[in-house]
Motif scaffolding. Structure first.
Motif, PDB file in Angstrom:
ATOM      1  N   GLU A  38       0.828  -1.203   0.000  1.00 31.35           N
ATOM      2  CA  GLU A  38       0.000   0.000   0.000  1.00 31.35           C
ATOM      3  C   GLU A  38       0.869   1.263   0.000  1.00 31.35           C
ATOM      4  O   GLU A  38       0.638   2.203  -0.764  1.00 31.35           O
ATOM      5  CB  GLU A  38      -0.898  -0.031   1.236  1.00 31.35           C
ATOM      6  N   LEU A  39       1.905   1.250   0.847  1.00 32.01           N
ATOM      7  CA  LEU A  39       2.790   2.421   0.914  1.00 32.01           C
ATOM      8  C   LEU A  39       3.589   2.564  -0.381  1.00 32.01           C
ATOM      9  O   LEU A  39       3.754   3.658  -0.907  1.00 32.01           O
ATOM     10  CB  LEU A  39       3.733   2.302   2.106  1.00 32.01           C
ATOM     11  N   LYS A  40       4.046   1.431  -0.916  1.00 27.03           N
ATOM     12  CA  LYS A  40       4.827   1.494  -2.184  1.00 27.03           C
ATOM     13  C   LYS A  40       3.975   2.099  -3.288  1.00 27.03           C
ATOM     14  O   LYS A  40       4.426   2.926  -4.073  1.00 27.03           O
ATOM     15  CB  LYS A  40       5.275   0.096  -2.606  1.00 27.03           C
ATOM     16  N   ARG A  41       2.729   1.642  -3.336  1.00 23.61           N
ATOM     17  CA  ARG A  41       1.832   2.121  -4.399  1.00 23.61           C
ATOM     18  C   ARG A  41       1.634   3.635  -4.255  1.00 23.61           C
ATOM     19  O   ARG A  41       1.663   4.388  -5.218  1.00 23.61           O
ATOM     20  CB  ARG A  41       0.491   1.388  -4.275  1.00 23.61           C
ATOM     21  N   GLU A  42       1.487   4.086  -3.023  1.00 24.75           N
ATOM     22  CA  GLU A  42       1.274   5.509  -2.764  1.00 24.75           C
ATOM     23  C   GLU A  42       2.527   6.310  -3.144  1.00 24.75           C
ATOM     24  O   GLU A  42       2.439   7.425  -3.655  1.00 24.75           O
ATOM     25  CB  GLU A  42       0.932   5.696  -1.283  1.00 24.75           C
ATOM     26  N   ILE A  43       3.690   5.703  -2.893  1.00 25.09           N
ATOM     27  CA  ILE A  43       4.939   6.392  -3.243  1.00 25.09           C
ATOM     28  C   ILE A  43       5.027   6.566  -4.763  1.00 25.09           C
ATOM     29  O   ILE A  43       5.363   7.641  -5.262  1.00 25.09           O
ATOM     30  CB  ILE A  43       6.170   5.609  -2.710  1.00 25.09           C
ATOM     31  N   VAL A  44       4.674   5.513  -5.513  1.00 21.34           N
ATOM     32  CA  VAL A  44       4.715   5.620  -6.986  1.00 21.34           C
ATOM     33  C   VAL A  44       3.767   6.735  -7.428  1.00 21.34           C
ATOM     34  O   VAL A  44       4.098   7.560  -8.296  1.00 21.34           O
ATOM     35  CB  VAL A  44       4.310   4.282  -7.657  1.00 21.34           C
ATOM     36  N   SER A  45       2.618   6.787  -6.789  1.00 21.74           N
ATOM     37  CA  SER A  45       1.651   7.818  -7.151  1.00 21.74           C
ATOM     38  C   SER A  45       2.223   9.215  -6.863  1.00 21.74           C
ATOM     39  O   SER A  45       2.106  10.133  -7.679  1.00 21.74           O
ATOM     40  CB  SER A  45       0.356   7.568  -6.359  1.00 21.74           C
ATOM     41  N   VAL A  72       1.522  -2.331  -7.571  1.00 17.75           N
ATOM     42  CA  VAL A  72       2.533  -1.280  -7.723  1.00 17.75           C
ATOM     43  C   VAL A  72       2.780  -1.020  -9.221  1.00 17.75           C
ATOM     44  O   VAL A  72       2.907   0.122  -9.669  1.00 17.75           O
ATOM     45  CB  VAL A  72       3.837  -1.689  -6.987  1.00 17.75           C
ATOM     46  N   VAL A  73       2.803  -2.107  -9.998  1.00 15.82           N
ATOM     47  CA  VAL A  73       3.005  -1.964 -11.454  1.00 15.82           C
ATOM     48  C   VAL A  73       1.845  -1.160 -12.065  1.00 15.82           C
ATOM     49  O   VAL A  73       2.062  -0.298 -12.920  1.00 15.82           O
ATOM     50  CB  VAL A  73       3.110  -3.358 -12.130  1.00 15.82           C
ATOM     51  N   TYR A  74       0.607  -1.434 -11.599  1.00 10.07           N
ATOM     52  CA  TYR A  74      -0.546  -0.681 -12.147  1.00 10.07           C
ATOM     53  C   TYR A  74      -0.339   0.812 -11.945  1.00 10.07           C
ATOM     54  O   TYR A  74      -0.631   1.636 -12.813  1.00 10.07           O
ATOM     55  CB  TYR A  74      -1.860  -1.070 -11.448  1.00 10.07           C
ATOM     56  N   GLN A  75       0.172   1.168 -10.782  1.00 13.81           N
ATOM     57  CA  GLN A  75       0.376   2.594 -10.491  1.00 13.81           C
ATOM     58  C   GLN A  75       1.463   3.171 -11.412  1.00 13.81           C
ATOM     59  O   GLN A  75       1.359   4.308 -11.870  1.00 13.81           O
ATOM     60  CB  GLN A  75       0.761   2.738  -9.014  1.00 13.81           C
ATOM     61  N   MET A  76       2.484   2.373 -11.695  1.00 16.38           N
ATOM     62  CA  MET A  76       3.555   2.835 -12.597  1.00 16.38           C
ATOM     63  C   MET A  76       2.966   3.047 -13.994  1.00 16.38           C
ATOM     64  O   MET A  76       3.250   4.038 -14.667  1.00 16.38           O
ATOM     65  CB  MET A  76       4.685   1.808 -12.670  1.00 16.38           C
ATOM     66  N   TYR A  77       2.127   2.092 -14.407  1.00 17.30           N
ATOM     67  CA  TYR A  77       1.526   2.190 -15.741  1.00 17.30           C
ATOM     68  C   TYR A  77       0.613   3.424 -15.817  1.00 17.30           C
ATOM     69  O   TYR A  77       0.609   4.153 -16.813  1.00 17.30           O
ATOM     70  CB  TYR A  77       0.732   0.917 -16.046  1.00 17.30           C
TER      71      TYR A  77
END
Ligand SMILES: C[S@@+](CC[C@H](N)C(=O)[O-])C[C@H]1O[C@@H](n2cnc3c(N)ncnc32)[C@H](O)[C@@H]1O
Length: 388
Positions: A38-45, A72-77
């Protein structure tokens, strides 16, 4: 103390909001720690919200193919999609990510984004059906008479393979192929993003002799695949539950002998498979077409679970009719007043009758003259007729 214990979503969001290379560096440092998805995804965002595209791009390029969790990949995309307008590098990377993962969510994000960006117009000047109609003949053929996207909801109970006298397919595969072709024809006439609800349950066909075993077909499992191939995706399964005395008794043998392996429970459920026609926009778009002026059924009880308790109905003229209450609930939850609704296997036309009472415009399709006569007699001068 680990960084995981200190870092919060709020703090990460703040680092994304204040634009500076310093903040990107802090975010990158956090990203490389052992922290939750969750935190990683937020960081990518938050990195994606920054303005130094060189730094953002090199972060994505370095990490997009590194076996991070798909969330996390979805957020990068997503970052690539939103940056592609201003920097060609993100567009290229986005294509690479899409090709690398071949992931259905990524495809969906891509199509949805295209739809929004290109402001693809939904076809609003569609030809409309204004009259209750009966299509007489094989639905696969008769539906070619209807304009594309002219129906707002489909509810049906197809033949249960060879379980009743009105159908006699050469094989189960032939049966599934026929149903798939009808579903494809349904998909063409259904408005994008609208619902198709299919009532079905496992069946058993008569065994060819005492020395042979009968075959039980889990039809609804096969239906999922053919519905997908016909252009729909899964939304829900509603379980229609009947009172036990109303269903055939299968448990009698076991009750007498109590022999393990001979257990055959009484089947009191049927499935309502709820599918939505593929499209690149969210359901809100379909809902917003209606504005705020619609029948809210304020006085009605609402089914808050996917289990609906409804008694079956029998009819001397047709061996497998819908209970009217089942039609009423489906119409209430999946259509609006004045919508054109269709049953591609209409039988005695129960759905049409209830649809009329609820202010919808029914289109009934039926192949068997005997059942068409039933509908004609019941609803004199109400329907227009179109033959194959
Ligand atoms: C399960 S019954 C539907 C009963 C209906 N729900 C009712 O309340 O009366 C299925 C119906 O599909 C019809 N049917 C089967 N194949 C068909 C086809 N290819 N085109 C049109 N109707 C078909 C059968 O004649 C039968 O009446």
């Amino acid at each position: 103390m680990k960084i995981n214990d200190l870092l919060t979503i709020k703090e990460i969001k703040k680092l994304g909001k204040d634009k500076s290379d310093e903040n990107i560096k802090i975010l990158l440092k956090y990203f490389n720690q052992e922290i939750s998805i969750e935190l990683k995804r937020e960081i990518v965002s938050s990195i994606g919200r920054q303005i130094n595209n060189d730094m953002i791009y090199s972060f994505l390029r370095e990490n997009a193919f590194k076996n991070h969790p798909m969330e996390v990949v979805y957020q990068m995309y997503r970052t690539c999609l939103y940056k592609e307008k201003i920097d060609e590098r993100f567009k290229k990377l986005g294509v690479e990510i899409k090709d690398f993962y071949k992931n259905e969510n990524i495809y969906k994000m891509y199509k949805y984004y295209q739809y929004k960006q290109l402001r693809i117009k939904r076809n609003v000047n569609k030809e409309k059906i204004n009259r209750p109609t009966i299509l007489i003949g094989d639905t696969e053929k008769t539906l070619t008479n209807l304009p594309e996207e002219s129906i707002q909801m489909i509810f049906t109970s197809p033949p249960y393979y060879n379980a009743r006298e009105y159908s006699d397919y050469h094989s189960y595969n032939e049966y599934l192929l026929k149903i798939k072709n009808v579903f494809k024809a349904c998909s063409r006439v259904l408005e994008d993003g609208r619902f198709m609800i299919v009532n079905i349950s496992p069946v058993i066909t008569k065994r060819p002799g005492r020395e042979f075993e009968s075959i039980r077909y889990p039809i609804h499992y096969d239906y999922h695949k053919i519905l997908e191939e016909a252009g729909f995706y899964f939304i829900d399964e509603i379980i229609w539950i009947k009172p036990e005395p109303s269903v055939p008794n299968r448990i009698g043998g076991y009750m007498q002998t109590r022999k393990p392996l001979s257990y055959k429970p009484n089947c009191i459920t049927e499935s309502l498979m709820v599918y939505r026609k593929n499209c690149d926009f969210l359901l809100d778009k379909n809902i917003n077409d209606y504005g705020d002026d619609y029948d809210k059924f304020e006085e009605d009880e609402i089914d808050t679970t996917n289990c609906w308790y409804i008694s079956p109905r029998s009819d001397k003229n047709h061996p497998a009719v819908f209970p009217e209450e089942l039609c009423r609930r489906v119409l209430k939850y999946y259509s609006y007043e004045k919508d054109v609704i269709m049953d591609p296997f209409a039988g005695s036309g129960t759905l049409g009758k209830v649809a009329k009472e609820m202010g919808r415009i029914p289109v009934m399709c039926e192949i068997n003259e005997k059942y068409i006569d039933l509908i004609k007699n019941e609803e004199k001068n109400y329907y227009d007729y179109i033959s194959e």
